[in-house]
Write a protein that holds these residues in place. Structure first.
Motif, PDB file in Angstrom:
ATOM      1  N   SER A  69       1.137  -1.226   0.028  1.00 31.91           N
ATOM      2  CA  SER A  69       0.152  -0.057   0.087  1.00 31.91           C
ATOM      3  C   SER A  69       1.029   1.528   0.085  1.00 31.91           C
ATOM      4  CB  SER A  69      -0.843  -0.201   1.188  1.00 31.91           C
ATOM      5  OG  SER A  69      -0.244   0.341   2.521  1.00 31.91           O
ATOM      6  N   GLU A  70       2.299   1.259  -0.027  1.00 30.70           N
ATOM      7  CA  GLU A  70       2.984   2.128   0.059  1.00 30.70           C
ATOM      8  C   GLU A  70       3.011   2.598  -1.689  1.00 30.70           C
ATOM      9  OE1 GLU A  70       3.770   4.034   2.426  1.00 30.70           O
ATOM     10  OE2 GLU A  70       3.327   3.044   4.296  1.00 30.70           O
ATOM     11  N   TRP A  71       2.214   3.336  -2.347  1.00 31.41           N
ATOM     12  CA  TRP A  71       2.457   3.483  -3.497  1.00 31.41           C
ATOM     13  C   TRP A  71       3.853   4.144  -3.622  1.00 31.41           C
ATOM     14  CZ3 TRP A  71       1.753   2.233  -7.837  1.00 31.41           C
ATOM     15  CH2 TRP A  71       1.322   2.561  -8.474  1.00 31.41           C
ATOM     16  N   ALA A  72       4.109   5.304  -2.994  1.00 31.73           N
ATOM     17  CA  ALA A  72       6.203   5.404  -3.753  1.00 31.73           C
ATOM     18  C   ALA A  72       6.986   4.335  -3.308  1.00 31.73           C
ATOM     19  CB  ALA A  72       6.862   6.693  -2.056  1.00 31.73           C
ATOM     20  N   VAL A  73       7.085   3.095  -3.022  1.00 33.53           N
ATOM     21  CA  VAL A  73       7.833   2.006  -3.021  1.00 33.53           C
ATOM     22  C   VAL A  73       7.498   1.045  -4.048  1.00 33.53           C
ATOM     23  CG1 VAL A  73       8.041  -0.581  -2.410  1.00 33.53           C
ATOM     24  CG2 VAL A  73       8.382   1.677  -0.343  1.00 33.53           C
ATOM     25  N   VAL A  74       6.462   0.933  -4.589  1.00 34.75           N
ATOM     26  CA  VAL A  74       5.194   0.434  -6.020  1.00 34.75           C
ATOM     27  C   VAL A  74       5.893   1.152  -6.773  1.00 34.75           C
ATOM     28  CG1 VAL A  74       3.026  -0.171  -7.252  1.00 34.75           C
ATOM     29  CG2 VAL A  74       3.765  -0.209  -4.221  1.00 34.75           C
ATOM     30  N   HIS A 119      -5.664  17.219 -17.942  1.00 32.93           N
ATOM     31  CA  HIS A 119      -5.598  18.558 -17.538  1.00 32.93           C
ATOM     32  C   HIS A 119      -6.186  18.948 -16.057  1.00 32.93           C
ATOM     33  CE1 HIS A 119      -9.558  18.684 -18.764  1.00 32.93           C
ATOM     34  NE2 HIS A 119     -10.402  19.110 -18.671  1.00 32.93           N
ATOM     35  N   ARG A 120      -7.077  17.972 -15.826  1.00 36.47           N
ATOM     36  CA  ARG A 120      -7.984  18.049 -14.270  1.00 36.47           C
ATOM     37  C   ARG A 120      -7.369  17.701 -13.011  1.00 36.47           C
ATOM     38  NH1 ARG A 120     -14.366  16.123 -15.358  1.00 36.47           N
ATOM     39  NH2 ARG A 120     -14.681  17.323 -17.102  1.00 36.47           N
ATOM     40  N   HIS A 121      -6.166  16.439 -13.524  1.00 37.26           N
ATOM     41  CA  HIS A 121      -5.031  16.372 -12.212  1.00 37.26           C
ATOM     42  C   HIS A 121      -4.119  17.140 -12.471  1.00 37.26           C
ATOM     43  CE1 HIS A 121      -6.626  12.286 -12.249  1.00 37.26           C
ATOM     44  NE2 HIS A 121      -6.505  12.210 -13.552  1.00 37.26           N
ATOM     45  N   THR A 122      -3.549  17.218 -10.921  1.00 34.96           N
ATOM     46  CA  THR A 122      -2.622  18.130 -10.096  1.00 34.96           C
ATOM     47  C   THR A 122      -0.787  16.837 -10.168  1.00 34.96           C
ATOM     48  OG1 THR A 122      -3.510  19.713  -9.255  1.00 34.96           O
ATOM     49  CG2 THR A 122      -0.949  19.406  -8.897  1.00 34.96           C
ATOM     50  N   PHE A 123      -0.344  17.214 -10.866  1.00 42.86           N
ATOM     51  CA  PHE A 123       1.022  16.558 -11.588  1.00 42.86           C
ATOM     52  C   PHE A 123       2.011  16.989 -10.484  1.00 42.86           C
ATOM     53  CE2 PHE A 123      -1.231  15.078 -15.044  1.00 42.86           C
ATOM     54  CZ  PHE A 123      -0.658  13.500 -15.190  1.00 42.86           C
ATOM     55  N   ASP A 124       2.953  16.042  -8.888  1.00 44.58           N
ATOM     56  CA  ASP A 124       3.672  16.249  -8.477  1.00 44.58           C
ATOM     57  C   ASP A 124       4.919  16.494  -8.887  1.00 44.58           C
ATOM     58  OD1 ASP A 124       1.815  17.155  -6.272  1.00 44.58           O
ATOM     59  OD2 ASP A 124       1.738  15.043  -5.595  1.00 44.58           O
ATOM     60  N   SER A 125       5.013  15.743 -10.269  1.00 47.56           N
ATOM     61  CA  SER A 125       6.523  15.828 -10.810  1.00 47.56           C
ATOM     62  C   SER A 125       6.208  15.809 -11.999  1.00 47.56           C
ATOM     63  CB  SER A 125       6.765  14.351 -10.145  1.00 47.56           C
ATOM     64  OG  SER A 125       8.167  14.273 -11.185  1.00 47.56           O
ATOM     65  N   HIS A 126       7.177  15.944 -12.940  1.00 47.65           N
ATOM     66  CA  HIS A 126       7.898  16.428 -14.130  1.00 47.65           C
ATOM     67  C   HIS A 126       7.938  15.602 -15.313  1.00 47.65           C
ATOM     68  CE1 HIS A 126       6.899  20.965 -13.927  1.00 47.65           C
ATOM     69  NE2 HIS A 126       8.120  21.139 -13.255  1.00 47.65           N
ATOM     70  N   PHE A 141       1.197   6.749 -29.401  1.00 47.74           N
ATOM     71  CA  PHE A 141       0.633   6.511 -27.682  1.00 47.74           C
ATOM     72  C   PHE A 141       1.292   5.977 -26.620  1.00 47.74           C
ATOM     73  CE2 PHE A 141      -2.138   7.653 -31.696  1.00 47.74           C
ATOM     74  CZ  PHE A 141      -3.097   8.762 -30.677  1.00 47.74           C
ATOM     75  N   LEU A 142       0.652   5.999 -25.643  1.00 43.84           N
ATOM     76  CA  LEU A 142       1.337   5.454 -24.203  1.00 43.84           C
ATOM     77  C   LEU A 142       0.019   4.678 -23.733  1.00 43.84           C
ATOM     78  CD1 LEU A 142       3.695   8.488 -22.678  1.00 43.84           C
ATOM     79  CD2 LEU A 142       4.099   6.838 -24.661  1.00 43.84           C
ATOM     80  N   PHE A 143       0.512   3.628 -23.482  1.00 40.28           N
ATOM     81  CA  PHE A 143      -0.240   2.844 -22.163  1.00 40.28           C
ATOM     82  C   PHE A 143       0.361   2.753 -21.271  1.00 40.28           C
ATOM     83  CE2 PHE A 143      -0.999   1.537 -26.566  1.00 40.28           C
ATOM     84  CZ  PHE A 143      -2.619   1.114 -26.512  1.00 40.28           C
ATOM     85  N   ASP A 144      -0.622   2.635 -20.480  1.00 41.03           N
ATOM     86  CA  ASP A 144      -0.321   2.548 -18.452  1.00 41.03           C
ATOM     87  C   ASP A 144       0.431   3.317 -17.930  1.00 41.03           C
ATOM     88  OD1 ASP A 144      -2.367  -0.221 -18.933  1.00 41.03           O
ATOM     89  OD2 ASP A 144       0.145  -0.992 -19.273  1.00 41.03           O
ATOM     90  N   PHE A 145      -0.218   4.961 -18.326  1.00 45.69           N
ATOM     91  CA  PHE A 145       0.669   5.658 -17.708  1.00 45.69           C
ATOM     92  C   PHE A 145       0.946   6.094 -16.246  1.00 45.69           C
ATOM     93  CE2 PHE A 145       2.747  10.411 -17.055  1.00 45.69           C
ATOM     94  CZ  PHE A 145       3.308  10.490 -18.192  1.00 45.69           C
ATOM     95  N   SER A 146       1.334   6.792 -15.952  1.00 41.79           N
ATOM     96  CA  SER A 146       1.839   6.802 -14.131  1.00 41.79           C
ATOM     97  C   SER A 146       2.616   7.870 -13.776  1.00 41.79           C
ATOM     98  CB  SER A 146       1.645   5.717 -13.096  1.00 41.79           C
ATOM     99  OG  SER A 146       0.759   4.587 -13.199  1.00 41.79           O
ATOM    100  N   GLN A 147       1.880   9.062 -13.225  1.00 36.82           N
ATOM    101  CA  GLN A 147       3.156  10.099 -12.727  1.00 36.82           C
ATOM    102  C   GLN A 147       4.568   8.957 -12.137  1.00 36.82           C
ATOM    103  OE1 GLN A 147       2.289  14.093 -10.285  1.00 36.82           O
ATOM    104  NE2 GLN A 147       3.262  11.966  -8.790  1.00 36.82           N
ATOM    105  N   VAL A 148       5.617   9.725 -12.326  1.00 33.13           N
ATOM    106  CA  VAL A 148       7.323   9.472 -11.534  1.00 33.13           C
ATOM    107  C   VAL A 148       7.626  10.393 -10.777  1.00 33.13           C
ATOM    108  CG1 VAL A 148       8.312   9.148 -12.744  1.00 33.13           C
ATOM    109  CG2 VAL A 148       8.765   7.037 -11.426  1.00 33.13           C
ATOM    110  N   SER A 149       8.178   9.936  -9.371  1.00 30.75           N
ATOM    111  CA  SER A 149       9.504  10.724  -8.864  1.00 30.75           C
ATOM    112  C   SER A 149      10.638  10.911  -8.976  1.00 30.75           C
ATOM    113  CB  SER A 149       9.421  10.535  -7.461  1.00 30.75           C
ATOM    114  OG  SER A 149       9.885   9.765  -7.216  1.00 30.75           O
ATOM    115  N   PRO A 150      11.509  12.398  -9.663  1.00 27.13           N
ATOM    116  CA  PRO A 150      12.306  11.891  -9.562  1.00 27.13           C
ATOM    117  C   PRO A 150      13.469  11.476  -9.793  1.00 27.13           C
ATOM    118  CG  PRO A 150      11.195  14.433  -9.816  1.00 27.13           C
ATOM    119  CD  PRO A 150      10.842  12.708  -8.943  1.00 27.13           C
ATOM    120  N   ILE A 151      13.270  10.724  -7.782  1.00 24.58           N
ATOM    121  CA  ILE A 151      14.088  10.117  -7.005  1.00 24.58           C
ATOM    122  C   ILE A 151      13.413   8.632  -6.738  1.00 24.58           C
ATOM    123  CG2 ILE A 151      14.532   9.261  -5.030  1.00 24.58           C
ATOM    124  CD1 ILE A 151      15.443  12.399  -4.133  1.00 24.58           C
TER     125      ILE A 151
END
Length: 310
Positions: A69-74, A119-126, A141-151
């Protein structure tokens, strides 16, 4: 995806709910899911669990989903497996766009939960990761997209480089950054690509030269030639004309020659130490002999490095 910009979370939530409902075909049909694909996912999860168990990576009576359940680790695990499937998230005229220097502009596939609501989502990372891409007449076109942290990117990348820059004035920074980019690309780079990188890294780039970028580069020791219809930039100065890289003190961490993060000397030292410790831990975990004696202080040191990064 519960308002989080991630197809992977949406897929995981759907799977968990399907399991909670007894894995019934009725649930799949009611929610427009493929019962066949869900059953395949369930079988694959069990197969992975068995492989980890056979490799001795799962302890008996141990909750191997302790960090599920720790999404950062996943996300960190996902980007390690999906790299280099990474795209930059930018905002142009109020609209969010995706970009990769190797592929150009990218688009989210219509099947994504982000397709019509990005456009409605707030992204914490670029930065974002994706599972696969497909090229059509309408674009890539990209499939299965998710924001990811720089770290996660910095720890997962196979290798990183560090560019060091003087910061006395913008012109000197641009000249030295250009030199490092040219060197990192085997001695030459396309003028258009160089211009894009400089604009992204230096907000005052345009105001730093007069008469066009070609004249600016030629005045500052670079050779600009037109080859097969494209302008190519090379260095054209003696080695004695370059200031030692050891004297530069502003830095960029570079991944794959197009992913840049601005940082200072302390950031670089912490990151390099964290990558070294992580490599040692992973080697120990995959070695049956070393696995039983992983130093606790090494694990704690890695956690300390992560804390320092934030």
């Amino acid at each position: 995806s519960r308002q989080y910009p991630s197809d992977h979370i949406a897929i995981l939530n759907a799977y968990d709910e399907w399991q909670a409902q007894g894995c019934t075909p009725a649930f799949s049909k009611r929610n427009f899911l493929s019962q066949t694909q869900l059953l395949k996912a369930k079988a694959t999860r069990e197969q992975f669990r068995q492989l980890l168990d056979d490799a001795g990576l799962l302890k008996s009576n141990y909750d191997y989903n302790i960090y599920a359940s720790e999404w950062a680790v996943v996300k960190a695990c996902l980007v390690s497996g999906l790299y280099p499937n990474v795209a930059r998230i930018t905002q142009v005229a109020g609209a969010k766009r995706l970009y990769d220097s190797r592929l150009g502009n990218l688009k989210i596939h219509p099947s994504s939960v982000l397709s019509r609501q990005m456009h409605r989502h707030t992204f914490d990372s670029h930065w974002g990761m994706y599972s696969k891409r497909i090229k059509t007449d309408g674009g890539v076109f990209l499939f299965d997209f998710s924001q990811v942290s720089p770290i996660s990117l910095l720890l997962s990348a196979p290798s990183i480089a560090v560019l060091k820059l003087e910061s006395q004035n913008t012109r000197d920074e641009i000249v030295r950054l250009t030199s490092e980019i040219v060197r990192s690309m085997s001695g030459q780079v396309g003028l258009a690509k160089l211009s894009r990188l400089l604009k992204r890294l230096q907000p005052n780039f345009k105001s730093s030269y007069q008469g066009g970028i070609r004249k600016f580069l030629e005045r500052n020791g670079f050779c600009v030639e037109k080859i097969d219809g494209y302008y190519i930039v090379r260095e054209n100065v003696d080695e004695g004309g370059h200031q030692s890289i050891d004297n530069w003190y502003s830095r960029y961490i570079v991944i794959d020659e197009w992913i840049y993060f601005k940082c200072d000397e302390e950031d670089v030292a912490i990151l390099q130490r964290a990558r070294s410790i992580l490599k040692s831990l992973l080697q120990a975990l995959t070695n049956a002999t070393l696995r039983q004696n992983i130093p606790t202080n090494l694990q704690l040191e890695f956690i300390d490095c992560l804390k320092d990064m934030f």
